[in-house]
Design a protein around this motif. Structure first.
Motif, short mmCIF file in Angstrom:
data_model
loop_
_atom_site.label_atom_id
_atom_site.label_comp_id
_atom_site.label_asym_id
_atom_site.label_seq_id
_atom_site.Cartn_x
_atom_site.Cartn_y
_atom_site.Cartn_z
N MET A 15 3.28 -1.52 -4.79
CA MET A 15 2.38 -0.42 -4.82
C MET A 15 1.03 -0.77 -4.33
N LYS A 16 0.66 -1.89 -4.35
CA LYS A 16 -0.70 -2.59 -3.57
C LYS A 16 -0.54 -2.52 -2.36
N VAL A 18 0.93 -0.12 -0.42
CA VAL A 18 0.88 1.20 -0.02
C VAL A 18 -0.37 1.83 0.97
N SER A 19 -0.38 2.29 1.82
CA SER A 19 -1.46 2.71 2.59
C SER A 19 -1.77 4.19 2.07
N TRP A 20 -2.61 4.54 1.43
CA TRP A 20 -2.77 5.87 0.79
C TRP A 20 -3.60 6.53 1.82
N PRO A 21 -3.33 7.90 1.87
CA PRO A 21 -4.07 8.78 2.86
C PRO A 21 -5.51 9.12 2.18
N THR A 22 -6.71 9.21 3.08
CA THR A 22 -7.83 9.32 2.23
C THR A 22 -8.04 10.91 1.95
N THR A 26 -5.73 14.03 3.41
CA THR A 26 -4.86 14.98 2.49
C THR A 26 -5.12 16.14 2.75
#
Length: 58
Positions: A15-16, A18-22, A26
Motif C-alpha cells: 500500500m505504501k 501505491v500512487s494515489w491521485p490528488t 480525482t
C-alpha cells in the motif's frame, strides 16, 4: 498466526507503493465519468425514442 502477521506486513508494504491521485485529479476523473454517463444516457434515450417511433409507424 505468523502467516497472518506476515500477510498484513506485506499489505502495508504494498500500500505504501501505491500512487494515489490528488484531489484535483480525482475531481477531474469524476467529472469525465459523469459526462460520459450523461452522454450515453442521452444517446440511448434518443435511440430508444427513434426505434419506438419506427415501431409505431408499422
Amino acid at each position: 498466526m505468523a502467516n497472518n502477521k506476515n500477510f498484513f506486513q506485506n499489505v502495508v508494504s504494498e500500500m505504501k507503493k501505491v500512487s494515489w491521485p490528488t484531489g484535483q485529479e480525482t475531481a477531474r476523473f469524476t467529472m469525465i465519468v459523469a459526462m460520459t454517463v450523461i452522454f450515453f444516457l442521452a444517446f440511448f434515450y434518443a435511440l430508444d425514442l427513434g426505434i419506438t417511433a419506427l415501431i409505431d409507424l408499422l
